[in-house]
Design an enzyme around this catalytic site. Sequence first.
Site, PDB file in Angstrom:
ATOM      1  N   ASP A 292      -3.026 -10.484  -2.594  1.00  0.00           N
ATOM      2  CA  ASP A 292      -3.584  -9.993  -1.169  1.00  0.00           C
ATOM      3  C   ASP A 292      -5.032  -9.666  -1.717  1.00  0.00           C
ATOM      4  O   ASP A 292      -5.489  -9.212  -2.702  1.00  0.00           O
ATOM      5  CB  ASP A 292      -2.776  -8.632  -0.974  1.00  0.00           C
ATOM      6  CG  ASP A 292      -2.990  -8.154   0.492  1.00  0.00           C
ATOM      7  OD1 ASP A 292      -2.472  -8.575   1.470  1.00  0.00           O
ATOM      8  OD2 ASP A 292      -4.109  -7.562   0.591  1.00  0.00           O
TER       9      ASP A 292
ATOM     10  N   HIS B 283      -6.468  -7.024  -0.592  1.00  0.00           N
ATOM     11  CA  HIS B 283      -6.849  -5.558  -0.909  1.00  0.00           C
ATOM     12  C   HIS B 283      -6.002  -5.198  -2.154  1.00  0.00           C
ATOM     13  O   HIS B 283      -4.677  -5.646  -2.208  1.00  0.00           O
ATOM     14  CB  HIS B 283      -6.051  -4.666   0.126  1.00  0.00           C
ATOM     15  CG  HIS B 283      -6.820  -5.212   1.623  1.00  0.00           C
ATOM     16  ND1 HIS B 283      -6.384  -5.717   2.548  1.00  0.00           N
ATOM     17  CD2 HIS B 283      -8.117  -4.695   1.875  1.00  0.00           C
ATOM     18  CE1 HIS B 283      -7.249  -6.092   3.279  1.00  0.00           C
ATOM     19  NE2 HIS B 283      -8.191  -5.226   3.169  1.00  0.00           N
TER      20      HIS B 283
ATOM     21  N   HIS C 145       0.940  -1.325   0.060  1.00  0.00           N
ATOM     22  CA  HIS C 145       0.135  -0.061  -0.059  1.00  0.00           C
ATOM     23  C   HIS C 145       0.794   1.276  -0.071  1.00  0.00           C
ATOM     24  O   HIS C 145       0.350   2.347  -0.382  1.00  0.00           O
ATOM     25  CB  HIS C 145      -0.805   0.045   1.262  1.00  0.00           C
ATOM     26  CG  HIS C 145      -2.010  -0.907   1.114  1.00  0.00           C
ATOM     27  ND1 HIS C 145      -2.778  -1.196  -0.104  1.00  0.00           N
ATOM     28  CD2 HIS C 145      -2.502  -2.032   2.198  1.00  0.00           C
ATOM     29  CE1 HIS C 145      -3.618  -2.135   0.330  1.00  0.00           C
ATOM     30  NE2 HIS C 145      -3.585  -2.484   1.580  1.00  0.00           N
TER      31      HIS C 145
ATOM     32  N   ASP D  14      -5.015 -12.629   3.249  1.00  0.00           N
ATOM     33  CA  ASP D  14      -6.332 -12.238   3.938  1.00  0.00           C
ATOM     34  C   ASP D  14      -7.486 -12.390   3.181  1.00  0.00           C
ATOM     35  O   ASP D  14      -8.636 -12.066   3.760  1.00  0.00           O
ATOM     36  CB  ASP D  14      -6.261 -10.913   4.450  1.00  0.00           C
ATOM     37  CG  ASP D  14      -5.350  -9.935   3.327  1.00  0.00           C
ATOM     38  OD1 ASP D  14      -5.013 -10.621   2.064  1.00  0.00           O
ATOM     39  OD2 ASP D  14      -5.086  -8.704   3.454  1.00  0.00           O
TER      40      ASP D  14
END
Length: 314
Positions: A163, A165, A126, A244
Amino acid sequence: MLATLITHSSCHQHQMPAGHPECAERLDAINNRLMASGIDALLQHYEAPAAADEQLLRVHSAAHLQRLMNAQVENGIHFFNSDVYLSPHTLNAARHAAGAAVLGVDLVMQGKTDAVFCNVRPPGHHAERERAMGFCLFNNIAVAAAHALQTYSLERVAIVDFDVHHGNGTQDIFFNDPRVLFCSSFQYPFYPHTDIDDVPEHIINVPLPATCRSQGFRTAIEDRWFPALETFKPQLLLISAGFDAYINDDMSSISLVEQDYAWITERLRALVDQSQSNVASERCHGIVSSLEGGYDLDGLGRCAVVHIKALAKL
C-alpha cells in the site's frame, strides 16, 4: 489447485460519507473486472465468516473492542476518530473483513488452496492494537497472522504491504514479535507519519520518495524485501494489498502501473513455489492477500485483477 476469492455482502453495507474514496464501489470495481476478464469462473468462492472476539483480541486490546462496540449506531453515519466512520453495519462488515483473512489462512493451512484474495472492506493495516484510524477498525492481516501462529503453531509468518501508506498498525502490533517479518513499502514522508527509525530487525521499512516510479519501486523491493524474505523462510505469506500507489490514484504521488503489481505478485508467488522443495519446516504453505487501499475505481479493478491472476498463476 484453484486460487480462492473470499468476500461477504456486509462489506458493501459499511457506509462512509458521500464522496468518500473508501466506498463500496471499490469491491464492485474488482468483481466486475474479474467477471469481464473471465478469471472469476476460475476461482473458488467462499463467504467470509465473522471474526470472533477471541481472534480479534489476539491483536487488539479489550478496551479497543469495547470502545467500538459502545460506539455502534442505529442509523446514519457518525464520525468516530481519525477518518473512521461508523454506520449501523460497520462493525459487522469489519468483523467479516477480518474473518475473511482468518478463513483464508484455514484454507491454505488445510491444503484446500495455496492462494487467497480477500475482496473486503473496511481495510485494516492502519488499525493499531489500541486505536482505529485511517478507515481501519480491525487489522485484518494482523488477525490472520495471529490466527496462523496460534492455531497452526507456525514459527514464521511474513507480512508484505505494498500500500502507498505505511502499515503503522501492523508494525505496532508485531513490533516485539520476531515470529512475524513485516515488510512495508510506502511514500515517505506521508500519512500516517509513522516513526520508521529504530525498528527491530524483523521490520523492513522501505520509504519511497513521492517521485518514485516503476524502476525505483522494483529496485527498492529487490534490494530490501527479498533478501529478508529468503533468509526468514516464512511458513505462510500474507499480503496487505493496497493499490493506491497506482499512477491515476489521487491518494498519492507515486506512479506505479498495472505491470508493477503483476511483477511484485509474481515475485512473491515464485518465492512460495521455490520453497516447496525445502524441508517441511522451511516450506511456505501459501499466500493470503487482503485488500487495503486503492481509490481510482478503474485502476483498482485492473490492478487487483492482475494481482489475483498472478496469485492464481493464470
